[in-house]
Scaffold this active site. Sequence first.
Site, PDB file in Angstrom:
ATOM      1  N   CYS A 169     -11.522  28.030 -12.391  1.00  0.00           N
ATOM      2  CA  CYS A 169     -11.929  28.826 -11.783  1.00  0.00           C
ATOM      3  C   CYS A 169     -11.007  29.709 -10.714  1.00  0.00           C
ATOM      4  O   CYS A 169     -11.271  30.731  -9.934  1.00  0.00           O
ATOM      5  CB  CYS A 169     -12.996  28.619 -10.862  1.00  0.00           C
ATOM      6  SG  CYS A 169     -14.674  28.030 -11.904  1.00  0.00           S
TER       7      CYS A 169
ATOM      8  N   CYS B 137     -14.795  31.874  -1.700  1.00  0.00           N
ATOM      9  CA  CYS B 137     -13.879  30.824  -0.950  1.00  0.00           C
ATOM     10  C   CYS B 137     -14.726  30.328   0.303  1.00  0.00           C
ATOM     11  O   CYS B 137     -14.353  29.120   0.470  1.00  0.00           O
ATOM     12  CB  CYS B 137     -12.573  31.609  -0.422  1.00  0.00           C
ATOM     13  SG  CYS B 137     -11.840  32.653  -1.609  1.00  0.00           S
TER      14      CYS B 137
END
Lengths: 417, 142
Positions: free
Chosen positions: B37, B107
């Site tokens: 990812c 994030c």
Amino acid sequence: MSTVLSEPKLPAGVKLPIYMDNHATTAMDPRVLEAMIPFFSNKFGNAASRNHSFGWEAEQAVDLAREQIAKLIGATAKEIIFTSGATESNNLAIKGIGEMYRERGNHIITQVTEHKAVLDTCKRMEKQGYRVTYLPVNADGLIEMEDLKRAIDDKTILVTIMAANNEIGVIQPVAEIGKLCHERGILFHTDAVQAVGKIPVDVNAMNIDVLSLTAHKIYGPKGVGALYVRRRNPRVQIAAQMDGGGHERGMRSGTLNVPGIVGLGKACEIARLEMAEETEKLLAMRDRLRKKLESNLDFIHVNGSMEHHLPGNLNMSFIHVEGESLLMGINDIAVSSGSACTSATLEPSYVLKALGLGDDVAHSSIRFGLGRFNTPAEVDYVADKVVDVVRKLRELSPLYEMAKEGIDLTKVQWQAH
Amino acid sequence: MAYSDKVIEHYNNPRNVGQMDKNSTAVGTGLVGAPECGDVMRLQIQVNPETRVIEDAKFKTFGCGSAIASSSLATEWVKGKTVDEALEIKNTDIVKELALPPVKIHCSVLAEDAIRAAIGDWKKKNVVAGEPASAPVAVAAN
């Protein structure tokens, strides 16, 4: 923006930022610009104006450009059709041939690492009832000729396979493909945007029937390209995709972009005259870059065959470092990454994935695109900087630490998100 | 992609980079994300068993600048908090502090997950009567 506290001393021949992304576009060669300038001002005529000197002047300039382009690829001037660029050239070739030869068949063969201008055009053709075979590539990024042979059937009208790849610089066996297509009576189109002007391309020796090229990849202006369309053995016909004044032998209507065309012609001429010398210079710089990186870093991977490779391309993965974070650390150097974070789709490079590389390797990749205006001093600066930033980011990388401890990262149960 | 000054600052000067002994009972380790990812965070906390205060935190992150900044910031924020206070940290706080654009929100989510995973790991090692052994987010096996 961050502020620079003190300008570090730069070695001679290095001026920041450094442009090393020459597969995306190239700086215009000053000689090209110089050739173009009169056609923006006093030589403004329409090349289609047949009855006055303004038109003749423009037409003459366009004819010269046709000659210059044709000479670079071993064609004749009449076989050059001007377009707005390679995307249009690719669309015109595939759609125009598909439409014109529909009664003969509906099967098109391409391959998976083509540019989106080819892949997405093929996808549209599928919606319109054409069958498209997407050949795989091997770990080196090359198609297998056996796969191509097997894919051909009695409905195949077109094979469209790029000459050189824009990400990994891998050169497909164009001459072999051309020979096979010629023997089987199938038209062969090649997107040669990255190859023309960089490596020798000869449409006759390579049996290329239709070829796309563009100016801005060879130190010419943006917004102008060309499509080579073979006139003899066989005479290729292309259905126009835009209606209008019937310019360019009826294949592409629209008033010619004279300054752009003059620039494309000049760019082709320079490329033809300087290719040999430039190739040597690029190869030396690329090998220098590669050696410096390989001798200073572990866990790096060169992507794509280095044997069949454009001289100015180096695509490397710095394993356990994410590409966008690397770009952030080398922000005075313009390069590209195959990382998902740098793409609009948030998907890692489909080209690198097609080589069978894991997403993690694609995320870690950097494409260096060396060009005419790079210097060995810039190469040294870039190599040092990349080594520095990769080391710093690996200090931060849990993956690098785990790999160093001997943990097999493929055995770890990750939480995909 | 234009980064905020705060992201650039954390990227250039990441706080609390490092590793703790993951086998120590005082240490909780959270490893979240996946290499395919494009981001993996490891956040570790050292907790005082008496006060349940996080006395130290370390991280390492594979990921983009925003992922590095998010985890760096997370270590700063958890230090000095009790584990229960640290569980209150929300990804939206991180987004706000670092001025993350929409494409980088994941994030911050990952950083929140990392905090929860580290605390979950610590709790598992230090089972407290009447309290669930693990936090909602499981710890990746390594």
